[in-house]
Design a protein around this motif. Sequence first.
Motif, PDB file in Angstrom:
ATOM      1  N   LEU A   1       0.819  -1.221   0.000  1.00 37.40           N
ATOM      2  CA  LEU A   1       0.000   0.000   0.000  1.00 37.40           C
ATOM      3  C   LEU A   1       0.853   1.271   0.000  1.00 37.40           C
ATOM      4  CD1 LEU A   1      -2.717  -1.037   2.622  1.00 37.40           C
ATOM      5  CD2 LEU A   1      -2.902  -1.049   0.122  1.00 37.40           C
ATOM      6  N   GLU A   2       2.160   1.096  -0.141  1.00 45.38           N
ATOM      7  CA  GLU A   2       3.127   2.199  -0.137  1.00 45.38           C
ATOM      8  C   GLU A   2       3.285   2.822   1.247  1.00 45.38           C
ATOM      9  OE1 GLU A   2       2.971   4.811  -3.681  1.00 45.38           O
ATOM     10  OE2 GLU A   2       1.304   3.515  -4.310  1.00 45.38           O
ATOM     11  N   ILE A   3       3.025   2.055   2.293  1.00 47.89           N
ATOM     12  CA  ILE A   3       3.276   2.495   3.661  1.00 47.89           C
ATOM     13  C   ILE A   3       4.683   2.051   4.018  1.00 47.89           C
ATOM     14  CG2 ILE A   3       2.631   2.262   6.089  1.00 47.89           C
ATOM     15  CD1 ILE A   3      -0.257   1.690   5.116  1.00 47.89           C
ATOM     16  N   ASP A   4       5.534   3.032   4.312  1.00 52.68           N
ATOM     17  CA  ASP A   4       6.907   2.732   4.696  1.00 52.68           C
ATOM     18  C   ASP A   4       7.385   3.805   5.668  1.00 52.68           C
ATOM     19  OD1 ASP A   4       7.389   4.975   3.096  1.00 52.68           O
ATOM     20  OD2 ASP A   4       8.292   3.825   1.465  1.00 52.68           O
ATOM     21  N   ASP A   5       8.626   3.672   6.103  1.00 48.27           N
ATOM     22  CA  ASP A   5       9.158   4.624   7.081  1.00 48.27           C
ATOM     23  C   ASP A   5       9.176   6.057   6.555  1.00 48.27           C
ATOM     24  OD1 ASP A   5       9.671   3.040   9.407  1.00 48.27           O
ATOM     25  OD2 ASP A   5      11.368   2.130   8.374  1.00 48.27           O
ATOM     26  N   ALA A   6       9.433   6.252   5.283  1.00 47.16           N
ATOM     27  CA  ALA A   6       9.458   7.606   4.717  1.00 47.16           C
ATOM     28  C   ALA A   6       8.076   8.243   4.792  1.00 47.16           C
ATOM     29  CB  ALA A   6       9.958   7.566   3.276  1.00 47.16           C
ATOM     30  N   LEU A   7       7.039   7.480   4.449  1.00 48.60           N
ATOM     31  CA  LEU A   7       5.674   7.993   4.543  1.00 48.60           C
ATOM     32  C   LEU A   7       5.325   8.325   5.992  1.00 48.60           C
ATOM     33  CD1 LEU A   7       2.811   8.597   3.476  1.00 48.60           C
ATOM     34  CD2 LEU A   7       2.309   6.164   3.828  1.00 48.60           C
ATOM     35  N   ILE A   8       5.664   7.424   6.895  1.00 53.17           N
ATOM     36  CA  ILE A   8       5.353   7.633   8.310  1.00 53.17           C
ATOM     37  C   ILE A   8       6.051   8.879   8.827  1.00 53.17           C
ATOM     38  CG2 ILE A   8       5.694   6.678  10.629  1.00 53.17           C
ATOM     39  CD1 ILE A   8       5.183   3.883   9.265  1.00 53.17           C
ATOM     40  N   SER A   9       7.293   9.070   8.458  1.00 53.17           N
ATOM     41  CA  SER A   9       8.033  10.262   8.886  1.00 53.17           C
ATOM     42  C   SER A   9       7.361  11.531   8.371  1.00 53.17           C
ATOM     43  CB  SER A   9       9.475  10.184   8.384  1.00 53.17           C
ATOM     44  OG  SER A   9      10.189  11.323   8.774  1.00 53.17           O
TER      45      SER A   9
ATOM     46  N   ASN B   1      -2.440   6.790  -1.285  1.00 55.70           N
ATOM     47  CA  ASN B   1      -3.644   6.214  -1.867  1.00 55.70           C
ATOM     48  C   ASN B   1      -4.709   6.046  -0.779  1.00 55.70           C
ATOM     49  OD1 ASN B   1      -3.264   3.446  -0.652  1.00 55.70           O
ATOM     50  ND2 ASN B   1      -1.398   3.566  -1.890  1.00 55.70           N
ATOM     51  N   ASP B   2      -5.942   5.795  -1.196  1.00 57.64           N
ATOM     52  CA  ASP B   2      -7.052   5.674  -0.242  1.00 57.64           C
ATOM     53  C   ASP B   2      -6.890   4.487   0.696  1.00 57.64           C
ATOM     54  OD1 ASP B   2      -8.279   7.932  -1.265  1.00 57.64           O
ATOM     55  OD2 ASP B   2      -9.616   6.803  -2.593  1.00 57.64           O
ATOM     56  N   ALA B   3      -6.362   3.388   0.199  1.00 50.95           N
ATOM     57  CA  ALA B   3      -6.203   2.193   1.043  1.00 50.95           C
ATOM     58  C   ALA B   3      -5.187   2.448   2.157  1.00 50.95           C
ATOM     59  CB  ALA B   3      -5.790   1.000   0.197  1.00 50.95           C
ATOM     60  N   ALA B   4      -4.099   3.117   1.839  1.00 53.39           N
ATOM     61  CA  ALA B   4      -3.103   3.444   2.863  1.00 53.39           C
ATOM     62  C   ALA B   4      -3.710   4.403   3.884  1.00 53.39           C
ATOM     63  CB  ALA B   4      -1.863   4.064   2.224  1.00 53.39           C
ATOM     64  N   ALA B   5      -4.430   5.398   3.399  1.00 51.41           N
ATOM     65  CA  ALA B   5      -5.081   6.345   4.315  1.00 51.41           C
ATOM     66  C   ALA B   5      -6.032   5.614   5.253  1.00 51.41           C
ATOM     67  CB  ALA B   5      -5.822   7.413   3.520  1.00 51.41           C
TER      68      ALA B   5
ATOM     69  N   PHE C   1      -4.342   3.954   8.248  1.00 53.03           N
ATOM     70  CA  PHE C   1      -3.997   4.928   9.287  1.00 53.03           C
ATOM     71  C   PHE C   1      -5.247   5.468   9.984  1.00 53.03           C
ATOM     72  CE2 PHE C   1      -0.023   5.162   6.847  1.00 53.03           C
ATOM     73  CZ  PHE C   1       0.907   5.135   7.876  1.00 53.03           C
ATOM     74  N   ARG C   2      -6.307   5.729   9.227  1.00 51.61           N
ATOM     75  CA  ARG C   2      -7.554   6.242   9.825  1.00 51.61           C
ATOM     76  C   ARG C   2      -8.133   5.250  10.830  1.00 51.61           C
ATOM     77  NH1 ARG C   2      -8.726  10.575   6.543  1.00 51.61           N
ATOM     78  NH2 ARG C   2      -8.396  10.174   4.347  1.00 51.61           N
ATOM     79  N   GLU C   3      -8.238   3.996  10.424  1.00 49.65           N
ATOM     80  CA  GLU C   3      -8.821   2.988  11.305  1.00 49.65           C
ATOM     81  C   GLU C   3      -7.978   2.805  12.567  1.00 49.65           C
ATOM     82  OE1 GLU C   3      -9.373  -0.491   8.888  1.00 49.65           O
ATOM     83  OE2 GLU C   3     -11.036   0.430   7.768  1.00 49.65           O
ATOM     84  N   ALA C   4      -6.673   2.793  12.398  1.00 45.94           N
ATOM     85  CA  ALA C   4      -5.795   2.662  13.563  1.00 45.94           C
ATOM     86  C   ALA C   4      -5.956   3.861  14.493  1.00 45.94           C
ATOM     87  CB  ALA C   4      -4.341   2.511  13.124  1.00 45.94           C
ATOM     88  N   ALA C   5      -5.997   5.063  13.927  1.00 41.17           N
ATOM     89  CA  ALA C   5      -6.137   6.268  14.748  1.00 41.17           C
ATOM     90  C   ALA C   5      -7.463   6.280  15.502  1.00 41.17           C
ATOM     91  CB  ALA C   5      -6.004   7.517  13.878  1.00 41.17           C
ATOM     92  N   GLU C   6      -8.521   5.845  14.847  1.00 37.89           N
ATOM     93  CA  GLU C   6      -9.827   5.797  15.520  1.00 37.89           C
ATOM     94  C   GLU C   6      -9.825   4.803  16.673  1.00 37.89           C
ATOM     95  OE1 GLU C   6     -12.803   5.194  12.495  1.00 37.89           O
ATOM     96  OE2 GLU C   6     -12.289   7.100  11.524  1.00 37.89           O
ATOM     97  N   ARG C   7      -9.210   3.634  16.459  1.00 39.78           N
ATOM     98  CA  ARG C   7      -9.109   2.635  17.541  1.00 39.78           C
ATOM     99  C   ARG C   7      -8.289   3.181  18.698  1.00 39.78           C
ATOM    100  NH1 ARG C   7      -7.911  -0.798  13.323  1.00 39.78           N
ATOM    101  NH2 ARG C   7      -5.718  -0.792  13.926  1.00 39.78           N
ATOM    102  N   ILE C   8      -7.176   3.805  18.377  1.00 35.39           N
ATOM    103  CA  ILE C   8      -6.275   4.336  19.405  1.00 35.39           C
ATOM    104  C   ILE C   8      -6.953   5.452  20.177  1.00 35.39           C
ATOM    105  CG2 ILE C   8      -4.124   5.635  19.735  1.00 35.39           C
ATOM    106  CD1 ILE C   8      -3.096   3.930  17.240  1.00 35.39           C
ATOM    107  N   ALA C   9      -7.580   6.389  19.474  1.00 36.26           N
ATOM    108  CA  ALA C   9      -8.270   7.497  20.144  1.00 36.26           C
ATOM    109  C   ALA C   9      -9.374   6.958  21.051  1.00 36.26           C
ATOM    110  CB  ALA C   9      -8.847   8.466  19.118  1.00 36.26           C
ATOM    111  N   GLY C  10     -10.156   6.014  20.550  1.00 35.25           N
ATOM    112  CA  GLY C  10     -11.227   5.433  21.363  1.00 35.25           C
ATOM    113  C   GLY C  10     -10.706   4.734  22.599  1.00 35.25           C
ATOM    114  N   SER C  11      -9.631   3.998  22.434  1.00 31.16           N
ATOM    115  CA  SER C  11      -9.037   3.279  23.555  1.00 31.16           C
ATOM    116  C   SER C  11      -8.482   4.243  24.598  1.00 31.16           C
ATOM    117  CB  SER C  11      -7.922   2.369  23.037  1.00 31.16           C
ATOM    118  OG  SER C  11      -7.274   1.724  24.096  1.00 31.16           O
ATOM    119  N   LEU C  12      -7.766   5.250  24.147  1.00 34.63           N
ATOM    120  CA  LEU C  12      -7.204   6.224  25.090  1.00 34.63           C
ATOM    121  C   LEU C  12      -8.308   6.981  25.821  1.00 34.63           C
ATOM    122  CD1 LEU C  12      -4.226   7.639  23.003  1.00 34.63           C
ATOM    123  CD2 LEU C  12      -4.092   6.172  25.024  1.00 34.63           C
ATOM    124  N   LEU C  13      -9.319   7.404  25.087  1.00 30.20           N
ATOM    125  CA  LEU C  13     -10.417   8.143  25.709  1.00 30.20           C
ATOM    126  C   LEU C  13     -11.148   7.271  26.727  1.00 30.20           C
ATOM    127  CD1 LEU C  13     -11.933  10.786  25.876  1.00 30.20           C
ATOM    128  CD2 LEU C  13     -13.318  10.048  23.937  1.00 30.20           C
TER     129      LEU C  13
END
Length: 162
Positions: A29-37, A121-125, A128-140
């Motif tokens: 999905l083109e997710i790599d360290d450069a994208l994350i940075s 791309n949309d799949a890579a986004a 990250f979106r799904e992970a962020a939503e899970r993380i935010a929900g868990s932290l909250l």
Amino acid sequence: MHLKKVETMTEASYAERARAKKMAQAHALEIDDALISDLVETFYRAIRDDALLGPIFEAHVTDWPPHLARMEDFWASVTLESGRFRGNPMLKHIAIGGLDDRHFNRWLVLWNRTLDSIAPNDAAAQVFREAAERIAGSLLTGIKVQRDGLAGVSRAKEKQSC
């Protein structure tokens, strides 16, 4: 004793295969360290400029380069199964005090805006979106349990369903 060693080796092999599979899927999905940075650096520039979240981060992050590197390790662990991140985000967020739904909602808005401009791309986004939503929900949820106990979380869920 021999059976225990075989089980441990099998479990380790399974974990290694699972990590390798997740990393291959991310790379496809083109997710790599450069994208994350790029994502982390762009996102935290937006955070620092934000009227709601900026002051909170400025009060708690005294040295930005190590924080950004730590967040890059965190997101690499989440998306690439890199295993580089060590820490307890829950305790860090509980220690801030006063965080609530509006803070996490704003965090997600800024995160999603950043993804819209950075993701290849949309799949890579979506990863990250799904992970962020899970993380935010868990932290909250963890913050609410710490602050109000389980009854407070139940009350909050009842209000949402009405």
